[in-house]
Design a protein around this motif. Structure first.
Motif, mmCIF file in Angstrom:
data_model
loop_
_atom_site.group_PDB
_atom_site.id
_atom_site.type_symbol
_atom_site.label_atom_id
_atom_site.label_comp_id
_atom_site.label_asym_id
_atom_site.label_seq_id
_atom_site.Cartn_x
_atom_site.Cartn_y
_atom_site.Cartn_z
ATOM 1 N N VAL A 166 0.845 -1.208 0.000
ATOM 2 C CA VAL A 166 0.000 0.000 0.000
ATOM 3 C C VAL A 166 0.873 1.248 0.000
ATOM 4 O O VAL A 166 0.599 2.222 -0.727
ATOM 5 N N LEU A 167 1.942 1.247 0.793
ATOM 6 C CA LEU A 167 2.834 2.403 0.836
ATOM 7 C C LEU A 167 3.517 2.634 -0.501
ATOM 8 O O LEU A 167 3.668 3.780 -0.950
ATOM 9 N N LEU A 168 3.932 1.552 -1.149
ATOM 10 C CA LEU A 168 4.563 1.687 -2.464
ATOM 11 C C LEU A 168 3.572 2.214 -3.497
ATOM 12 O O LEU A 168 3.937 3.037 -4.351
ATOM 13 N N GLN A 169 2.329 1.768 -3.417
ATOM 14 C CA GLN A 169 1.314 2.256 -4.344
ATOM 15 C C GLN A 169 1.066 3.748 -4.132
ATOM 16 O O GLN A 169 0.943 4.510 -5.111
ATOM 17 N N ARG A 170 0.981 4.187 -2.903
ATOM 18 C CA ARG A 170 0.769 5.608 -2.626
ATOM 19 C C ARG A 170 1.970 6.442 -3.078
ATOM 20 O O ARG A 170 1.810 7.543 -3.614
ATOM 21 N N ARG A 171 3.161 5.889 -2.871
ATOM 22 C CA ARG A 171 4.361 6.604 -3.308
ATOM 23 C C ARG A 171 4.375 6.738 -4.824
ATOM 24 O O ARG A 171 4.730 7.809 -5.354
ATOM 25 N N ARG A 172 3.973 5.688 -5.525
ATOM 26 C CA ARG A 172 3.925 5.747 -6.974
ATOM 27 C C ARG A 172 2.874 6.750 -7.452
ATOM 28 O O ARG A 172 3.102 7.483 -8.422
ATOM 29 N N GLN A 173 1.741 6.798 -6.768
ATOM 30 C CA GLN A 173 0.707 7.751 -7.145
ATOM 31 C C GLN A 173 1.174 9.185 -6.927
ATOM 32 O O GLN A 173 0.896 10.064 -7.749
ATOM 33 N N ARG A 174 1.894 9.434 -5.823
ATOM 34 C CA ARG A 174 2.413 10.782 -5.571
ATOM 35 C C ARG A 174 3.409 11.195 -6.635
ATOM 36 O O ARG A 174 3.444 12.346 -7.082
ATOM 37 N N ARG A 175 4.254 10.246 -7.050
ATOM 38 C CA ARG A 175 5.217 10.560 -8.113
ATOM 39 C C ARG A 175 4.508 10.861 -9.416
ATOM 40 O O ARG A 175 4.916 11.778 -10.154
ATOM 41 N N ALA A 176 3.432 10.089 -9.711
ATOM 42 C CA ALA A 176 2.702 10.326 -10.951
ATOM 43 C C ALA A 176 2.035 11.701 -10.945
ATOM 44 O O ALA A 176 2.029 12.409 -11.956
ATOM 45 N N LEU A 177 1.498 12.103 -9.785
ATOM 46 C CA LEU A 177 0.881 13.421 -9.695
ATOM 47 C C LEU A 177 1.931 14.524 -9.791
ATOM 48 O O LEU A 177 1.668 15.594 -10.364
#
Length: 299
Positions: free
Chosen positions: A286-297
């Motif tokens: 979950v943390l990796l997914q959120r980190r990836r989403q923040r990078r995409a934004l």
């Protein structure tokens, strides 16, 4: 009128409550023993194996982990943990490689597939006996020759944690990993990889930056399967571990000799490790997914 109609629609039939009660009983039946063992493991020094509890303390955990108990919990725990992590890594790697290989038809692929998953339908104790017999036959044939030519310094047998034991556990975890990866790659849209290659990506870059992120959630599932199935496996370990025991084997042996809550403390420790690995892995994902989403934004 609308309110009356809504009330009639929301009214549940009697079968709903009957099925809900049945499901509740199933949950109690499934997790009741685990909760019971968890509670009884926290008894005081004079505690027994049944209710009512005699005090509340960490006495049996302290006795177990200090080495004063019946079993050497530290060594057994370490063996099971290392074996489980090894099985987890090998299961993920081999499953991915097999999934990639089976994306294209080749001679004997169907037969190889059925052979790979055949161990799921064979009784576990039979698999354990077969693997142990196989290693004993190899010892009878190969070890004398290797001893004579000086490649072995002493006679013995090859049964052990990372030989026959590892093979026995992989015979249980790999079929699950293979089935998951076959299903994943069968549904994977190849157009993404083709687009990456059209943009100049190599096969490795296409896999690393396109395929791997898409299959990552399934790899986590395979990793959890690999570790948890190995961590609590008894039947396939019973004949293949040689002179060493894993933690579940020690637990099974204690059921016939220990008459104190020490066995409950061991069971609670084993269960705690399983839940820690499962929820820890899910939290990391979950943390990796959120980190990836923040990078995409941010991009």
């Amino acid at each position: 009128m609308a309110t009356a109609s809504t009330t009639r629609e929301e009214k549940r039939p009697g079968s709903f409550y009957a099925l809900s009660a049945f499901f509740a009983l199933f949950v109690v039946f499934l997790y009741g023993p685990v909760v019971t063992i968890l509670i009884l493991s926290f008894q005081g020094p004079s505690g027994g194996l049944t209710f009512p509890m005699n005090g509340v303390s960490l006495y049996w955990f302290e006795r177990l982990w200090s080495g004063r108990g019946t079993v050497d919990i530290g060594s057994a725990f370490q063996r099971s943990l290392i074996l489980g992590l090894t099985v987890m890594v090998l299961t993920v790697v081999i499953s991915v490689l097999a999934g990639l290989a089976f994306r294209k038809k080749f001679f004997g692929s169907t037969a190889l597939f059925y052979v790979a998953i055949a161990s799921l339908i064979v009784p576990s104790i039979v698999v354990s006996l077969g693997i142990a017999l196989e290693f004993r036959i190899l010892d009878d044939i190969l070890r004398p020759l290797l001893y004579q030519i000086g490649l072995l310094s002493r006679r013995g047998n090859s049964l052990g944690l990372f030989t026959s034991g590892l093979g026995a556990h992989l015979s249980w975890t790999l079929p699950f990993g293979l089935l998951i990866m076959f299903a994943v790659f069968n549904r994977l849209n190849k157009s993404y990889e083709e687009a990456a290659r059209d943009l100049g990506a190599s096969n490795w870059q296409s896999f690393r930056h396109v395929v791997l992120p898409m299959i990552a959630p399934f790899l986590i599932g395979i990793a959890l399967f690999g570790f948890t199935l190995s961590w609590d496996e008894i039947a396939r370990s019973s004949q293949t571990m040689g002179s060493t025991n894993t933690l579940p084997l020690e637990l099974a042996a204690l059921t016939t000799t220990v008459t104190t809550p020490e066995i409950y403390a061991l069971g609670t420790s084993v269960t705690a490790v399983s839940f820690t690995v499962i929820f820890g892995t899910l939290a990391a994902f979950v943390l990796l997914q959120r980190r990836r989403q923040r990078r995409a934004l941010a991009d």
